[in-house]
Enzyme design. Structure first.
Site, PDB file in Angstrom:
ATOM      1  N   ARG A 233      -2.529 -13.348   3.003  1.00 12.44           N
ATOM      2  CA  ARG A 233      -1.175 -12.866   3.759  1.00 12.44           C
ATOM      3  C   ARG A 233      -0.057 -13.882   3.132  1.00 12.44           C
ATOM      4  O   ARG A 233      -0.145 -15.000   2.800  1.00 12.44           O
ATOM      5  CB  ARG A 233      -1.393 -13.322   5.109  1.00 12.44           C
ATOM      6  CG  ARG A 233      -2.264 -12.437   5.940  1.00 12.44           C
ATOM      7  CD  ARG A 233      -1.487 -10.996   6.152  1.00 12.44           C
ATOM      8  NE  ARG A 233      -2.305 -10.002   6.867  1.00 12.44           N
ATOM      9  CZ  ARG A 233      -3.066  -9.237   6.330  1.00 12.44           C
ATOM     10  NH1 ARG A 233      -3.472  -9.241   4.940  1.00 12.44           N
ATOM     11  NH2 ARG A 233      -3.822  -8.229   6.995  1.00 12.44           N
ATOM     12  N   GLU A 262       6.971  -8.652   3.397  1.00 10.81           N
ATOM     13  CA  GLU A 262       6.505  -7.366   2.762  1.00 10.81           C
ATOM     14  C   GLU A 262       6.823  -6.041   3.554  1.00 10.81           C
ATOM     15  O   GLU A 262       6.745  -5.045   3.045  1.00 10.81           O
ATOM     16  CB  GLU A 262       5.218  -7.666   1.957  1.00 10.81           C
ATOM     17  CG  GLU A 262       4.076  -7.695   3.055  1.00 10.81           C
ATOM     18  CD  GLU A 262       2.757  -7.624   2.547  1.00 10.81           C
ATOM     19  OE1 GLU A 262       2.574  -8.713   1.579  1.00 10.81           O
ATOM     20  OE2 GLU A 262       2.028  -6.952   2.734  1.00 10.81           O
ATOM     21  N   HIS A 294       0.053  -5.235  -2.020  1.00  9.60           N
ATOM     22  CA  HIS A 294      -0.808  -5.004  -0.836  1.00  9.60           C
ATOM     23  C   HIS A 294      -1.786  -4.172  -1.357  1.00  9.60           C
ATOM     24  O   HIS A 294      -1.994  -3.599  -0.342  1.00  9.60           O
ATOM     25  CB  HIS A 294      -0.337  -5.005   0.248  1.00  9.60           C
ATOM     26  CG  HIS A 294      -1.082  -5.773   1.505  1.00  9.60           C
ATOM     27  ND1 HIS A 294      -0.656  -6.422   2.457  1.00  9.60           N
ATOM     28  CD2 HIS A 294      -2.475  -5.801   1.718  1.00  9.60           C
ATOM     29  CE1 HIS A 294      -1.381  -6.980   3.007  1.00  9.60           C
ATOM     30  NE2 HIS A 294      -2.553  -6.599   2.769  1.00  9.60           N
TER      31      HIS A 294
END
Ligand code: NAI
Length: 328
Positions: A233, A262, A294
């Site tokens: 994360r 993000e 991601h």
């Protein structure tokens, strides 16, 4: 029973949802957009909503609860985008949909190798037919100590994958795993991790305790030239401190599949927009930082698993059966 699915991707999820919805006898409302106060009305008459990594604030959860929603499932492993405390207060059950760790572990090893071998710079040069080699010398894993923070499903798989490369492996977790210890990996304190690791890879969930665990102070305790890999994360790392560390040369490189803030960027086409994430722009611009949006989870196996298990969790919830995916 009916489930409203948000952020449903037309190119890889829609057909799967339709097929599995028929198989499980679930009526589906498929919405391509992330849940918000405007489209929340699509959940009227659905006991369950199925979401991705969009922010579920207390306010938004209340809107859904007022429409009669009782169960929120996220097609992800992490669920820090959902205000769990507010969900509990509103009587909402929250569930996740964990998929196998191999896809993220593969991706972590790829980012790690790309970082130590300076692959971003190599590819940039090859692409413009600059075939020089000055400045793109790499390092070999056999000479490095790799530190894994978080030895859960993904961290343990990364450790197994890396065991074939001949590097020294150390680990840190709040709870030490017997399996990891038996494999010969040494658990160390965080202070020792900063002192010993040439490469640090993060594999913990984001919690209030470990937010910005990589910060100015901890970076100052690390080895010169340390490389940092983050497929967990973004907010585990203080981006400002990371930027300062790269600028000073203290940090030798980074591979970041996740970054702070993000949300509302990743998974959208924002190429014509002025973005409000300066840190991301700076990090992306460094020649020794590889940024991806991601993507570590994104494999055929993972997509099928999250769609199936998120729907099955809804079915078990509505039928009052034991549900292995409930997180609170
Ligand atoms: P897991 O729950 O199996 O393992 C997490 C480990 O972290 C546990 O061993 C736990 O004890 C440890 N931990 C928790 N808090 C800690 C702390 N403060 N300090 C040290 N250790 C701590 O989770 P899993 O499946 O291995 O996933 C790890 C994380 O990877 C997820 O929480 C998620 O944030 C991230 N992830 C990222 C993906 C991507 O596409 N980039 C995809 C899937 C997961």
């Amino acid at each position: 029973m009916r489930v409203t699915v948000y952020s449903c991707r037309p190119f890889d999820e829609k057909d799967l949802f339709e097929k599995l919805g028929r198989e499980f006898g679930i009526e589906l409302i498929l919405c391509p957009d992330a849940p918000d106060e405007k489209n929340a009305s699509l959940a009227k008459g659905s006991e369950c909503i199925d979401i991705l990594t969009s922010q579920m604030t207390a306010g938004l959860l209340k809107v859904f609860a007022d429409y009669g929603v009782k169960y929120v499932t996220t097609r992800t492993i992490g669920y820090d985008h959902i205000d769990i405390k507010a969900a509990k207060e509103l009587g909402l059950t929250v569930a996740n949909a964990p998929y196998g760790p191999c896809g993220v572990a593969d991706y972590t090893v790829m980012l790690l190798l790309m970082t130590i071998r300076r692959m971003k710079r190599i590819l940039e040069r090859t692409n413009i037919q600059d075939y020089t080699i000055k400045g793109i010398q790499g390092r070999e894993l056999k000479d490095l100590t790799v530190g894994i923070i978080g030895t859960g499903r993904i961290g343990r798989t990364v450790l197994k994958d890396l065991s074939g490369f001949g590097c020294r492996l150390i680990a840190y977790d709040l709870y030490e795993s017997a399996e990891v210890k038996e494999s010969g990996v040494l658990y160390v304190t965080l202070e020792e991790m900063w002192r010993q690791a040439d490469v640090i890879s993060l594999h913990t969930p984001l919690t209030s305790e470990n937010r910005h665990m990589i910060n100015e102070k901890t970076i100052s305790q690390m080895k010169d030239g340390v490389m940092i890999i983050n497929t967990a994360r973004g907010a585990l790392i203080d981006s400002q401190a990371l930027i300062a560390g790269i600028e000073s040369g203290k940090i030798g490189g980074a591979g970041l599949d996740v970054v702070e803030n993000e949300f509302e960027l990743y998974y959208y086409d924002r190429k014509s927009d002025i973005l409000n994430n300066r840190e991301l722009a700076i990090l992306r611009g460094f020649p020794n930082v590889t940024v991806s949006h991601h993507m570590a989870f994104y494999t055929d196996d993972c997509v099928e698993t999250v769609v199936r298990d998120s729907l099955l969790g809804c079915k078990y919830f509505v039928e009052g059966k034991e549900n292995p995916w409930e997180v609170q």
